[in-house]
Structures are given as structure tokens and as C-alpha cells.
Scaffold this active site. Structure first.
Site, mmCIF file in Angstrom:
data_model
loop_
_atom_site.group_PDB
_atom_site.id
_atom_site.type_symbol
_atom_site.label_atom_id
_atom_site.label_comp_id
_atom_site.label_asym_id
_atom_site.label_seq_id
_atom_site.Cartn_x
_atom_site.Cartn_y
_atom_site.Cartn_z
ATOM 1 C CG ASP A 1 -24.040 11.989 -4.289
ATOM 2 O OD1 ASP A 1 -24.310 13.177 -4.473
ATOM 3 O OD2 ASP A 1 -23.939 11.154 -5.213
ATOM 4 C CD GLU B 1 -28.029 14.892 -3.736
ATOM 5 O OE1 GLU B 1 -28.148 15.638 -4.700
ATOM 6 O OE2 GLU B 1 -27.697 13.701 -3.882
HETATM 7 C C1 GLC Z 1 -25.631 14.555 -6.390
HETATM 8 C C2 GLC Z 1 -24.539 15.582 -6.527
HETATM 9 C C3 GLC Z 1 -24.363 15.893 -7.970
HETATM 10 C C4 GLC Z 1 -23.977 14.624 -8.694
HETATM 11 C C5 GLC Z 1 -24.972 13.501 -8.416
HETATM 12 C C6 GLC Z 1 -24.432 12.164 -8.831
HETATM 13 O O1 GLC Z 1 -26.851 15.017 -6.840
HETATM 14 O O2 GLC Z 1 -24.850 16.712 -5.750
HETATM 15 O O3 GLC Z 1 -23.421 16.904 -8.177
HETATM 16 O O4 GLC Z 1 -23.933 14.860 -10.063
HETATM 17 O O5 GLC Z 1 -25.269 13.395 -7.051
HETATM 18 O O6 GLC Z 1 -23.461 11.724 -7.934
#
Ligand code: GLC
Ligand code: CA
Length: 531
Positions: free
Chosen positions: A200, A267
Site C-alpha cells: 500500500d 500500489e
Molecule cells: C491505498 C488504499 C486506499 C487507502 C490508502 C491509505 O490507496 O488502496 O484504500 O485509503 O491507501 O492506506
């Protein structure tokens, strides 16, 4: 070729997938009980969004304990059962790792609040005095991704950093205890059968030394966001190299995939393709979500530019592109593109491109974005935006399995006990309804995935465009497979394209040899056809 280079992974948001015990909240036994849906669909792996104990200030991305399962989702035994069952069915399991921040209820943060400024406990997070002599102004101008300042002041006057909600304090990745704790977390879940991690906010763990101001226009120019002092710092790369080494060497549990088959997927909301590619160099992560594709409009030129740019950047580091059209954070494609037909066609486009693919639960059912009434919205974006941004809950409405009215067998509880509501008109979207219908969106995804498997050589075949760069349609060839998507206003006679092969799959029934507007078709050449 390694499996992850052309894998189809399926994202599960467990609270919205299937409820096994009638409390209105989807859970891990619910996932296990419905793995046959994924197998029927034909995916290679599943990715579970966070299952950790959490006060749910941000849908579970605010974690209070990284080595446990949230009680409302089940137990560690339930997790073990899920991974074992998935492995038996031939699917890999990827879990979410959230290293940028913890919950404000995490024991570390509580300890930090109870400790003095400049203490070792506070050094695990990013605490600073205010920038003016009185300390009443935040240390710098950084803005939270959810709106408002990225700093909150505590009772003794210190400020702490949170790039997301105030309940998600950012960790200090230059602190060795933080680093070693996460190494333990990775080992813990590998020991429980995880085959990989979706990392993340992988672009934000380190912040520039001295925490300089970001200047005006933050969060406004995605292509330049790697220049922000809280994103894309060089120190990320040695960290991810260490993690890759760990994944490749930590012993595997029987049934789980071998260490060198494990994956790290970033991500990484860095949009400049050449910056993004640096995360997937051969000794770093395996995949990184392609957000440029996810956000591209329904327009031939724009899509082609994103496709070419992504393939060139990933190709330069010998990584696959990881295509994605939807997630728990994005507006569902049916709504974003404006019609189910377009969403289906976008799926055929995505699934014909070279590389890996992530699907998000409900995408295969053509779910539109759900309307969530004001009083049931859970996403912190709603409050933080002063009720102007409804947030992401509309993509998280629970999956309709069968029946004609909410809760569509998602739960044995009543619809108003569901943790998020479902629309009243989703009967046709139910899994059961679509399983029996060869024209359903589910059938389309299933056939597309089957054809991907049927032409394994295609996985390695490069993309060759047949359409001109400014044509209102996209046409390309990959080995035995050709894909045509008509994004223009006029019907497209396929014969005029001179493509080899015959149609094997289309997003809508073809009328003769003509591809209607917004439709897509796959063709295969006879030589490549293996019935
Ligand atoms: C990422 C997740 C999202 C979350 C963010 C903070 O973007 O996909 O859902 O709010 O991280 O952890
Ligand atoms: Ca439940």
C-alpha cells in the site's frame, strides 16, 4: 515464463464479498466458501485487502495489529483455511501490506502519545514542532491525500504527520525498529501461506530529509507528483530490494508457491511511466498497478498513448505491465465509462494486452457504482471533503450472489444490517443469474480468461498495432489473437481492417461483419486455434 508476468489476479474486499455468520459483514469463511466462483471464472490468484484488526477509520487501511486477523473477519485459523483451500484449487494468495502508516490505536502510537517530544517512542512516527515560535502552525505545507493539512497537533504541542486520515499516522522509515518490525510481519504472513504482498502507498514510505514545503498545486499534477517531497524518494528502492530477497529466500509452507514465485506488487501512485518503472527493476518489485490505464478516458488516442507509454517504460526494465480497470478505490468502470457495453469492451481490451491483469470483485458482474445514502457513508473522504466528495463506498457495496432483492444472499442478516447497502435493482447482476446466461458479463470474462489460457504463446507475444495512431478505433495483433475496439461513433466494418482470423468473442453480439460503436471483438487465426 513466470506466472505473474501474465497472471489474472482478483481483488477481494472481504467485508463486501460474502458473510458467513449473518452479522452483515463479509468475512474470511465467506471468501473460502465462495472460492468456486473464482475458480469458475478462471483467475490465477486473489488479493485480499487488509484483514487486520482495525477501527476502520479508512476501510481497514488503519491497522492496529499487523500479525492478526480482525475479529469481524475471522481468525488466523480461518486465514490458514482460506490459503490452503485456494492453493488446493490452484490459486495464489496475495495480501495487503500497509507499511506507510498505522492506526492511531496501534500500541506504538499510543506509546508515542504518552511519551515526551523527541523520545524514542515518537521517533517511530513523524513528530515535529510547529514551524512558528509558538508552534501553532504545522511544520510544513503538506496536504493529506484525503484533503486538509497532513499534520495534527497533540496536547503537548507537537505535530504528527498523516498523509491520509489523522487516524493514520505515518511511520518513520528511517527508524530501524520500524524496518525490522515489518520484516517480521512479512515473515509472519509467508509462514501463514501468503504468496505475495500488495504494498500500500508504496511510493510514500520515505519523506525528503528536512521535510521541505511541497509548494502550491500539490496533488494537482499527477505526472509531476514524483517531485513531491513525500513521494518517490530514492531510499525506497534498497528497501524493496531487501524485501524481494526475503521473499525469494524465506522457506515456503507446503502447498504455497515456491519462494522464487512469490510476488510484490506496488500500489504506486507515481504517474510518470519512467519513474514508475524504477519500482519494477529486476531485483525490486514484480508488478506495479498501472493507474494511468485505470484513469484513461474512453478515447482511442488517449488509451493508445497510455498503452504505448506503459509498454515502453516497463519494457525498459523487463517488467510486465499490470493492467487494471477497477479497484476498491476507483469509480466502477460501468459508471466511469458510461455504459455496460463500454465496460465490457474495456475488459476485452485489457485482457488482450500483454502483461498481468487485476480484476476487482463485481467487475465481472458489470456492477455500476452504487449510490450510498449520506447517513451510511463510511469513507473518511466524505467528512474530510466537507461533504463534497462521497468517497469510494459506491465501489464497495456488497456482492449480489442470488435472489431478487437486497441482500442478494450476501448475508443472512437483513439489508439494513449490511455494513454497506446494496441497490434495489441488482437482481440481474447476481452471480447466479449470470452463470446461466451465456450473454452475461460473467460469461464474457470467463470466456476471455479461458481464451487467454488456451493460447499460452500469446502471453509472450508482443503487441503490433493495426490501427493508425489517430484512428477512432484500436486494432492490434498479439500472436494468434487480434483485438479490435470501436471507440468511434460509427459502426466499423471489420473486413476493411484486413485482419487475419475469425471472431471468437465479442462484447456484444456482432451484426454480420460490423463492429458497433463501443463494442470490442477478439479474432484468432486458424493456425492458432486449438479447440
Ligand atoms: C491505498 C488504499 C486506499 C487507502 C490508502 C491509505 O490507496 O488502496 O484504500 O485509503 O491507501 O492506506
Ligand atoms: Ca460476517
Amino acid at each position: 515464463m513466470s506466472w505473474w508476468r501474465h497472471a489474472v489476479c482478483y481483488e477481494i474486499h472481504p467485508r463486501s464479498f460474502a458473510d458467513s455468520n449473518g452479522d452483515g459483514i463479509g468475512d474470511l469463511p465467506g471468501v473460502t466458501a465462495h472460492l468456486d466462483h473464482l475458480r469458475h471464472l478462471g483467475v490465477d490468484a486473489l488479493w485480499l485487502t487488509p484483514c487486520y484488526p482495525s477501527p476502520l477509520a479508512d476501510g481497514g487501511y488503519d491497522i492496529a495489529d499487523h500479525a492478526a486477523i480482525a475479529p469481524d473477519l475471522g481468525t488466523l485459523d480461518d486465514f490458514d483455511t482460506l490459503t490452503r483451500r485456494a492453493h488446493t484449487l490452484g490459486m495464489r494468495v496475495i495480501i495487503d501490506l500497509v507499511p506507510n502508516h498505522t492506526s492511531d490505536t496501534h500500541p506504538w502510537f499510543r506509546e508515542a502519545l504518552g511519551s515526551a517530544p523527541d523520545s524514542a517512542s515518537r521517533d517511530r512516527y513523524v513528530f515535529r514542532p510547529g514551524k512558528d515560535p509558538d508552534g501553532t502552525l504545522p511544520p510544513n505545507d503538506w496536504q493529506s491525500a484525503f484533503g486538509g493539512p497532513a499534520w495534527t497537533r497533540v496536547s503537548d504541542g507537537d505535530w504528527y504527520l498523516h498523509l491520509h486520515a489523522p487516524q493514520q499516522p505515518d511511520l518513520n522509515w528511517r527508524n530501524s525498529e520500524v524496518r525490522s518490525a515489518f520484516t517480521d510481519v512479512l515473515r509472519f504472513w509467508l509462514g501463514h501461506g501468503a504468496d505475495g504482498f500488495r504494498v500500500d502507498v508504496a511510493h510514500a514510505l520515505f519523506k525528503a530529509e528536512g521535510l521541505p514545503d511541497a509548494g502550491p498545486g500539490q496533488h494537482q499534477d499527477p505526472l509531476r507528483n514524483h517531485l513531491m517531497p513525500y513521494y518517490d524518494q530514492e531510499e525506497l528502492h534498497p528497501l524493496y530490494r531487501d524485501w524481494r530477497t526475503l521473499l525469494n529466500t524465506h522457506p515456503a509452507r507446503p502447498g504455497a508457491c515456491s519462494p522464487d514465485d512469490r510476488v510484490l506488487v506496488a500500489e504506486c501512485a507515481v504517474f510518470a511511466p519512467e519513474r514508475l518503472a524504477r519500482y519494477v527493476r529486476p531485483d525490486e518489485m514484480h508488478q506495479t498497478f498501472n493507474f494511468a490505464f485505470l484513469e484513461a478516458p474512453w478515447q482511442a488516442r488517449a488509451l493508445r498513448q497510455v498503452i504505448d507509454g506503459s509498454l515502453a517504460a516497463s519494457g525498459s526494465v523487463d517488467a510486465p505491465v499490470t493492467w487494471v480497470l477497477s479497484s476498491h478505490d476507483a469509480i466502477r468502470p460501468v459508471t466511469r465509462f458510461g455504459s455496460e457495453l463500454r465496460a465490457r469492451s474495456a475488459a476485452l481490451l485489457m485482457l488482450a494486452l500483454p502483461g498481468a491483469v487485476y480484476l476487482y470483485q463485481g467487475e465481472e458482474l458489470a456492477l455500476p457504482q452504487a449510490h450510498i445514502p449520506d447517513d451510511r457513508i463510511r469513507d473518511p473522504l466524505w467528512e474530510r471533503s466537507g461533504h463534497t466528495d462521497r468517497g469510494r463506498d459506491g465501489a464497495r457495496s456488497p456482492i449480489p450472489w442470488s435472489g431478487s432483492a437486497p441482500p442478494y444472499s450476501f448475508t443472512a442478516a437483513s439489508p439494513d444490517q449490511c455494513w454497506l447497502p446494496q441497490p434495489p435493482d441488482w437482481a440481474d447482476h447476481c452471480v447466479d443469474a449470470q452463470r446461466g446466461d451465456p450473454r452475461s458479463c460473467l460469461a464474457l470474462y470467463r470466456q476471455a480468461l479461458r481464451l487467454r489460457r488456451q493460447y499460452p504463446a500469446t502471453a509472450q507475444a508482443p503487441l503490433r498495432w493495426h490501427s493508425a495512431p489517430h484512428a477512432p478505433y484500436l486494432a492490434f495483433q498479439r500472436g494468434a489473437l487480434a483485438c479490435v475496439v470501436n471507440l468511434g461513433p460509427d459502426p466499423l466494418p471489420l473486413a476493411t481492417l484486413g485482419l487475419p482470423g475469425h471472431p471468437v468473442l465479442s462484447s456484444t453480439p456482432l451484426t454480420g461483419d460490423t463492429l458497433p460503436p463501443d463494442a470490442a471483438v477478439w479474432l484468432v487465426t486458424e493456425s492458432g486455434h486449438r479447440p
